[in-house]
Scaffold this motif. Structure first.
Motif, mmCIF file in Angstrom:
data_model
loop_
_atom_site.group_PDB
_atom_site.id
_atom_site.type_symbol
_atom_site.label_atom_id
_atom_site.label_comp_id
_atom_site.label_asym_id
_atom_site.label_seq_id
_atom_site.Cartn_x
_atom_site.Cartn_y
_atom_site.Cartn_z
ATOM 1 N N LEU A 129 -7.527 -15.920 2.008
ATOM 2 C CA LEU A 129 -8.164 -14.815 2.739
ATOM 3 C C LEU A 129 -7.303 -13.566 2.609
ATOM 4 N N ILE A 130 -7.947 -12.469 2.202
ATOM 5 C CA ILE A 130 -7.292 -11.162 2.215
ATOM 6 C C ILE A 130 -8.127 -10.269 3.117
ATOM 7 N N LEU A 131 -7.521 -9.753 4.162
ATOM 8 C CA LEU A 131 -8.238 -8.922 5.131
ATOM 9 C C LEU A 131 -7.319 -7.772 5.513
ATOM 10 N N ASP A 132 -7.762 -6.547 5.247
ATOM 11 C CA ASP A 132 -6.835 -5.438 5.455
ATOM 12 C C ASP A 132 -7.572 -4.109 5.598
ATOM 13 N N LEU A 133 -6.885 -3.165 6.201
ATOM 14 C CA LEU A 133 -7.288 -1.765 6.132
ATOM 15 C C LEU A 133 -6.247 -1.074 5.244
ATOM 16 N N PRO A 134 -6.429 -1.070 3.927
ATOM 17 C CA PRO A 134 -5.395 -0.480 3.053
ATOM 18 C C PRO A 134 -5.214 1.009 3.343
ATOM 19 N N PRO A 135 -3.967 1.422 3.518
ATOM 20 C CA PRO A 135 -3.709 2.822 3.869
ATOM 21 C C PRO A 135 -3.994 3.741 2.694
ATOM 22 N N ARG A 136 -4.280 5.003 2.984
ATOM 23 C CA ARG A 136 -4.557 5.972 1.916
ATOM 24 C C ARG A 136 -3.450 6.999 1.812
ATOM 25 N N LYS A 137 -2.357 6.754 2.538
ATOM 26 C CA LYS A 137 -1.195 7.634 2.454
ATOM 27 C C LYS A 137 0.069 6.780 2.369
ATOM 28 N N ASP A 138 1.157 7.409 1.967
ATOM 29 C CA ASP A 138 2.464 6.758 1.945
ATOM 30 C C ASP A 138 2.955 6.604 3.395
ATOM 31 N N LEU A 139 2.967 5.368 3.889
ATOM 32 C CA LEU A 139 3.288 5.157 5.307
ATOM 33 C C LEU A 139 4.717 5.566 5.651
ATOM 34 N N VAL A 140 5.610 5.510 4.671
ATOM 35 C CA VAL A 140 7.004 5.883 4.929
ATOM 36 C C VAL A 140 7.096 7.372 5.245
ATOM 37 N N LEU A 141 6.268 8.156 4.570
ATOM 38 C CA LEU A 141 6.260 9.609 4.797
ATOM 39 C C LEU A 141 5.437 9.997 6.022
ATOM 40 N N CYS A 142 4.621 9.085 6.515
ATOM 41 C CA CYS A 142 3.653 9.411 7.571
ATOM 42 C C CYS A 142 3.716 8.437 8.741
ATOM 43 N N PRO A 143 4.809 8.473 9.515
ATOM 44 C CA PRO A 143 4.923 7.539 10.641
ATOM 45 C C PRO A 143 3.800 7.710 11.673
ATOM 46 N N ASP A 144 3.265 8.935 11.821
ATOM 47 C CA ASP A 144 2.170 9.147 12.777
ATOM 48 C C ASP A 144 0.912 8.398 12.349
ATOM 49 N N TYR A 145 0.666 8.437 11.060
ATOM 50 C CA TYR A 145 -0.483 7.724 10.479
ATOM 51 C C TYR A 145 -0.321 6.219 10.707
ATOM 52 N N LEU A 146 0.888 5.717 10.443
ATOM 53 C CA LEU A 146 1.195 4.306 10.694
ATOM 54 C C LEU A 146 0.941 3.969 12.160
ATOM 55 N N HIS A 147 1.379 4.860 13.043
ATOM 56 C CA HIS A 147 1.225 4.626 14.481
ATOM 57 C C HIS A 147 -0.259 4.593 14.879
ATOM 58 N N THR A 148 -1.017 5.592 14.401
ATOM 59 C CA THR A 148 -2.437 5.720 14.784
ATOM 60 C C THR A 148 -3.270 4.538 14.312
ATOM 61 N N PHE A 149 -3.129 4.197 13.043
ATOM 62 C CA PHE A 149 -4.057 3.211 12.478
ATOM 63 C C PHE A 149 -3.548 1.770 12.526
ATOM 64 N N TYR A 150 -2.240 1.582 12.638
ATOM 65 C CA TYR A 150 -1.732 0.215 12.549
ATOM 66 C C TYR A 150 -1.034 -0.258 13.827
ATOM 67 N N GLU A 151 -0.349 0.649 14.518
ATOM 68 C CA GLU A 151 0.327 0.214 15.747
ATOM 69 C C GLU A 151 -0.625 0.283 16.949
#
Lengths: 281, 281
Positions: A129-151
């Motif tokens: 099983l592969i189940l994911d919301l693949p990010p469309r930005k570099d998460l290392v450069l975008c901690p806010d994006y990581l926070h909003t969509f994944y945390e």
């Protein structure tokens, strides 16, 4: 018209998921319907030729169906396209390989993550099983994006719930590119059951994979497909480049190598050509 | 002078790794010597204050050592800095927590990956190992970079070798940022041994972790620290931003939360302040 009849046939065929178990089929049908009901008004009809909507190899040992619907650009839809597929392939060993997948790609009007589910069953006792919301930005450069969509979305709790089941082991893709494309909360697991417990894979799908997949799709629909994001000009250009690269590499890694082997070069070229057309619409 | 004496004391203390097992100590000493011998001429002496090179908490239940050396900029060194540390902390349960680490950060004269190894031993039967060349670019956008540093170097074969050992299980960091920072070939594992097999953790370190860590460091020294890369102006700015974010987030996630708890606020502030100084040199 013949075209409409063919299309109808293709759609029906796709949504039948005829070769997989009931819990597996119910899950896929439910996910596809949920996406189409929620986003329906934004989606154009499937325009794939009939012989791409449903196709098989020369000997009839491999059957497959493909279903794609692009977003309606004039309506400012954020959907690039959705792509569903199933593949059924008899194995020389007597068993069968069944793959079903649904992915949804957003366009550069938003930078929100895509959606991806893939179930690969190669034996009655084993399912990947592969189940994911693949990010469309570099998460290392975008901690806010990581926070909003994944945390904030608590995606990791779903991953943890699934990984607690004794039959669930990590699945590591052999492609480093695929490993790079997925998010840090990606569910990539192999469900391995005992031959002495027939039907256990189906039980795990029904009791665990099904509810978790629906929750993850719900998060994607609410926060990603239907959420609004500010995307500047410069950022849009990077998104376009990144999205494009992912599509090219995915074809290369995932389909380019397997399709000719399974369906022969002629069918493979026809189907891959149709997928490339959808990718660049 | 007193300063030189203090420095000498700090360096000695750091390189003693006094609280860990012989195989663990030998590995760390060897890695630090290899880096310093190979890069020595490019590295400035450690300029940390003595009470940061070696420190402890008020009750004496926690001891630690920190060792940093910055790259010599006028010599066009590609090294930003190297940072080694160990922490020893008696646990209320009677055991001890021992962490040793060595990381090496490159500067924007190159975009090649950094180096990172961390061993966390929280009991005689359990060890967490993190070993990686964290990428400095978005791998999804840079398939050539992925190919050069991760595919051609065959890093994944090292990961696979280690993961074949029965006592080795995947380790999943609770921080999504840390999961995003590491490469797709990152070794993040937990070695769990039976209490009935005393010394087995040390055996796994000596027979498996030690050779693999040395191979990975060798790849980093040859291909990354000492390789030449073309980096344009625009790219350099993105590298600087990305490198900077990683440093800030690493302090936040890794040290910011643990240090005050282990060493009290005063010591923690002193040490974190010194690390921040090295980070922004």
């Amino acid at each position: 018209s013949q075209m409409e009849l063919n299309n109808e046939f293709g759609v029906t065929k796709f949504k039948e998921f005829p070769y997989v178990s009931a819990p597996h089929r119910n899950l896929m049908v439910d996910l596809v319907s949920t996406v189409e009901n929620r986003l329906g008004s934004q989606l154009l009809p499937c325009t794939l030729p009939p012989d791409v909507q449903y196709y098989q190899n020369q000997t009839g040992s491999a059957h497959a169906s493909l279903h794609t619907r692009s977003g309606n650009k004039p309506s400012q839809s954020q959907i690039d396209f959705i792509l569903g597929s199933w593949i059924h392939c008899e194995l020389p060993t007597g068993g069968a390989l069944n793959i079903t997948s649904l992915s949804a790609f957003l366009n550069p009007l938003t930078d929100a993550p895509n959606f991806l589910i893939e179930l690969i069953q190669s034996s009655p006792t084993s399912l990947i099983l592969i189940l994911d919301l693949p990010p469309r930005k570099d998460l290392v450069l975008c901690p806010d994006y990581l926070h909003t969509f994944y945390e904030e979305t608590q995606l990791d709790t779903r991953k943890q719930r699934l990984e607690k089941i004794p039959e669930v082991k990590p699945y590591i893709s052999s492609s480093l590119y695929i490993r790079s494309v997925v998010s840090p909360t990606a569910i990539m697991v192999r469900i391995e059951t005992e031959a002495s417990q027939p039907g256990r894979v189906e039980e795990v799908i029904k009791d665990h994979v099904d509810p978790i997949a629906k929750e993850v799709l719900g998060i994607w629909l609410d926060q990603c497909a239907c959420g609004k994001r500010e995307v500047g000009e410069a950022e849009r250009a990077i998104l376009e480049k990144r999205d494009g690269l992912i599509k090219i590499k995915t074809i290369e890694v995932d389909l380019g190598s397997n399709f000719p082997r399974l369906f022969g070069p002629e069918v493979a070229n026809r189907v891959l050509g149709a997928i490339r057309d959808v990718y660049t619409v």
